[in-house]
Each structure stands twice: as C-alpha cells, then as structure tokens.
Design a protein around this motif. Structure first.
Motif, PDB file in Angstrom:
ATOM      1  N   ALA A 157     -27.287 -25.045  15.204  1.00 27.18           N
ATOM      2  CA  ALA A 157     -25.884 -25.216  14.819  1.00 27.18           C
ATOM      3  C   ALA A 157     -24.988 -24.239  15.570  1.00 27.18           C
ATOM      4  CB  ALA A 157     -25.727 -25.025  13.304  1.00 27.18           C
ATOM      5  N   ILE A 158     -25.445 -22.995  15.719  1.00 29.31           N
ATOM      6  CA  ILE A 158     -24.667 -21.998  16.467  1.00 29.31           C
ATOM      7  C   ILE A 158     -24.606 -22.382  17.942  1.00 29.31           C
ATOM      8  CG2 ILE A 158     -24.607 -19.588  17.206  1.00 29.31           C
ATOM      9  CD1 ILE A 158     -25.921 -18.901  14.462  1.00 29.31           C
ATOM     10  N   ARG A 159     -25.740 -22.818  18.486  1.00 28.76           N
ATOM     11  CA  ARG A 159     -25.762 -23.200  19.895  1.00 28.76           C
ATOM     12  C   ARG A 159     -24.840 -24.402  20.149  1.00 28.76           C
ATOM     13  NH1 ARG A 159     -30.689 -24.683  20.337  1.00 28.76           N
ATOM     14  NH2 ARG A 159     -31.585 -22.708  20.949  1.00 28.76           N
ATOM     15  N   MET A 160     -24.910 -25.419  19.282  1.00 28.87           N
ATOM     16  CA  MET A 160     -24.079 -26.614  19.471  1.00 28.87           C
ATOM     17  C   MET A 160     -22.599 -26.284  19.338  1.00 28.87           C
ATOM     18  SD  MET A 160     -24.395 -30.337  17.561  1.00 28.87           S
ATOM     19  CE  MET A 160     -26.101 -30.502  18.103  1.00 28.87           C
ATOM     20  N   ALA A 161     -22.247 -25.443  18.366  1.00 28.20           N
ATOM     21  CA  ALA A 161     -20.846 -25.045  18.213  1.00 28.20           C
ATOM     22  C   ALA A 161     -20.365 -24.273  19.431  1.00 28.20           C
ATOM     23  CB  ALA A 161     -20.675 -24.201  16.949  1.00 28.20           C
ATOM     24  N   GLY A 162     -21.200 -23.377  19.942  1.00 27.42           N
ATOM     25  CA  GLY A 162     -20.818 -22.599  21.113  1.00 27.42           C
ATOM     26  C   GLY A 162     -20.624 -23.464  22.341  1.00 27.42           C
ATOM     27  N   ALA A 163     -21.517 -24.444  22.535  1.00 26.96           N
ATOM     28  CA  ALA A 163     -21.394 -25.333  23.691  1.00 26.96           C
ATOM     29  C   ALA A 163     -20.146 -26.198  23.590  1.00 26.96           C
ATOM     30  CB  ALA A 163     -22.647 -26.202  23.804  1.00 26.96           C
ATOM     31  N   ALA A 164     -19.867 -26.716  22.388  1.00 28.30           N
ATOM     32  CA  ALA A 164     -18.678 -27.552  22.201  1.00 28.30           C
ATOM     33  C   ALA A 164     -17.403 -26.743  22.414  1.00 28.30           C
ATOM     34  CB  ALA A 164     -18.691 -28.182  20.804  1.00 28.30           C
ATOM     35  N   ALA A 165     -17.380 -25.518  21.891  1.00 29.04           N
ATOM     36  CA  ALA A 165     -16.194 -24.674  22.063  1.00 29.04           C
ATOM     37  C   ALA A 165     -15.968 -24.347  23.533  1.00 29.04           C
ATOM     38  CB  ALA A 165     -16.349 -23.389  21.252  1.00 29.04           C
ATOM     39  N   ALA A 166     -17.056 -24.068  24.256  1.00 33.27           N
ATOM     40  CA  ALA A 166     -16.929 -23.768  25.678  1.00 33.27           C
ATOM     41  C   ALA A 166     -16.416 -24.978  26.441  1.00 33.27           C
ATOM     42  CB  ALA A 166     -18.280 -23.321  26.238  1.00 33.27           C
TER      43      ALA A 166
END
Length: 337
Positions: free
Chosen positions: A320-329
């Motif tokens: 969840a943290i990885r997916m949120a970080g990728a989407a935000a980037a």
C-alpha cells in the motif's frame, strides 16, 4: 527541495496497524519505499516495535516537511495524540486515536503537505461508538476531498489482479436492484481514468463481470446481463473505453484469462474480493480512485486476534505504501493526466 512524504494513519491501535507500520519502515530500503511518516502515537509505535522485536527509532516531527530528512534513520511521527498499546483489546481511547490520526493525515494530504495518505485498518464498530458516521474510511476521505461517495471507487489491487466492486457493502439480496447502467458506466469511467492517471496505462482494458451464473444463459438464469450490463458495456465502448463482457465470473480469473484485461469490474463485493484475496492476500491493496489525492490501504482488517504476536505479515502494508508512493510520483510528473 524534497517532495512531500506520505502520511500513514495508525488504524485501530489495538490492531496490527502500528506494528506493520514499524515493520514497513524497517524494510524501507529492501522494498524501496518512498519516505512516509506516521500520524500520532509515537510512544505507542515504539511499544509496538519492541513487542515485535524490531530495531527502530521513533522521532517526533512538528512539520510534514521534516519527514524526508528523518526517514532514513528513524520513523518520523507527526502529532501528539497517544493511547496505551494494548494489542487485541480495542477500546474507546484507541478509537479516538484512530480517528484523530485519520483526520489529520487526510487533512495534510488534501492540503498538499503529504504526498498522499495510506490508511491503517480500522474497527468500524469502535469508531461508530464515538460518533464516526461514515460507512468506512473511503467515504471519509472522499468527503474531505469534496467528492461525492458515489464518485469514489474502491479498487483492490495486487501483483496478479485488479478488481472493482460495482456495489460494495450491501446485502447480496439487494444487489440486483442496485446495479444499473448508470452505476456501471460511472464506476467504469472513474476506473479507466484512475488507471491512466495513477498507473500510466494509456488504454485500460476493462472486463465487466456478469451477475448471474454463465452470464445468465441468454435469460434462462436471470436477465440483468441483457437488460443492464450489456447495454452499459455498449455505452462505454461508444465512448472509446475498452470494455468487454458480460464475462462469466467463474472463468474470468483463470490464469489464461487474466492477461486479457487490466481490471475486472464485478457486480458485488465478494465477486471482486474473493479472487483478489485468493491470489494476493498478503500483497493486496485497497486504492480509492476518483480522488484529487492519493489514498491506499492494506486490504486486510485489524486482525485483533494476532495483534502483538508477530504473526501479521507486513506485505500488504508495504504494498500500500509502495503503490501510494508510485502514484504520487506519477501525478507529480504528469499533473495534467
């Protein structure tokens, strides 16, 4: 200048959320996680880490902008609200901490001071006891963003599958009366836009599930496919959306079929969540599409029964943290999408 870090709300502090946040920080380098900070409960998080046998330091911060610099050597925590760490024993004090953590984390994401929000698992009944009036965190975050609940779409995503339930938390008996061409089209449009914006899929392929066995067998086992679902698919196709179906759900999730679509839109909750959890339980993410902010959550509950025992797998929290970080980037790089 450093980009904003992600905010991670605690969820119910008696559940597995706090220890999994700590476990995710410990694996920040091996799992290439972008900087994040926890919201509230600095002492509670330190206790959860000790209980799990994790070596980490917790460092309070007073501004989200401090998180990125702190993150490499300590878990940043913003906010002074606390509760005793009593894993497996939810109470009112913990519910208040869960709500304050969610409220502050969401506010920071809406204001752009956090890159997005990852929400820890809550106990809805405990929050309802203290006046929480939303069906879940999805609706809470949507309202904070000024988005109508029907325009916030829940997508479950894992390494092998993405699914969207067209109807969500309702009885199975009520589903045939709730699905409509308008509802299916609305969910599909938001889903397609979300896959383009947050995943960089230029032409998302949407597989639309049937409601009835064998896609209704031309009306012999129900006529919702003919009356509602097929016309919705035709309308989506006319708009240029790559939608197919109605597909019988009993064969859509077979290995050879999953390569033919990017997301499956399912008519009811379990039709979407059973295959996702069967395939990707320890890496499943709940992502809300249709919001102006990034919001994800691990696709599991509070797990009070194993909280504090060290048995909880941090995979879904990390995902969840990885997916949120990728989407935000990606949103930073492609703000016009």
């Amino acid at each position: 200048m450093m980009h904003p870090a992600l905010a991670v709300s605690l969820g119910d502090p008696a559940g597995v959320g706090p220890e999994l946040i700590c476990a995710a920080w410990v694996r920040r380098e091996t799992d290439a996680l972008r900087p994040f900070f926890a919201v509230g409960g600095a002492n509670l998080l330190a206790a959860a880490a000790r209980q799990r046998g994790l070596a980490l330091s917790v460092q309070p911060i007073t501004d989200p902008a401090e998180a990125a610099a702190v993150f490499p050597h300590a878990l940043p925590v913003l906010g002074q609200d606390e509760a005793p760490y009593r894993p497996g024993a939810p109470d009112t004090i913990g519910a208040h901490l869960a709500l304050s953590s969610l409220t502050l984390g969401t506010r920071l994401a809406v204001k752009g001071q956090a890159a997005g929000i990852v929400t820890g698992p809550i106990a809805k009944a405990r929050l309802a006891d203290i006046g929480f009036r939303h069906p879940g965190q999805t609706e809470f975050v949507a309202e904070a963003c000024g988005i109508a609940p029907q325009d916030a779409v829940m997508m479950l995503a894992g390494p092998q599958l993405r699914t969207v339930p067209v109807t969500v938390h309702c009885s199975l008996a009520s589903v045939p009366g709730l699905i409509s061409q308008e509802l299916i089209c609305n969910r599909a449009r938001i889903t397609a836009a979300g896959l383009r914006r947050d995943f960089g899929i230029a032409s998302p392929r949407l597989a639309i599930c049937a409601l009835n066995p064998h896609a209704g067998e031309e009306g012999r086992m129900g006529d919702e496919e003919q009356r509602i679902i097929a016309p919705a698919i035709a309308a989506l196709q006319a708009e240029g959306i790559d939608a197919t179906g109605p597909h019988p759900a009993d064969s859509l999730f077979a290995p050879h079929a999953r390569d033919s679509f990017d997301v499956a839109l399912c008519m009811y909750h379990d039709q979407a969540l059973i295959p996702l959890k069967a395939l990707d339980f320890d890496n499943g993410v709940n992502m809300t599409l249709g919001l102006p902010v990034v919001r994800t959550s691990p696709d599991h509950g509070t797990a009070f029964g194993i909280a504090g025992t060290g048995q909880a797998d941090p995979g879904a929290m990390i995902a969840a943290i990885r997916m949120a970080g990728a989407a935000a980037a990606r949103r930073r790089l492609h703000p016009a999408d």
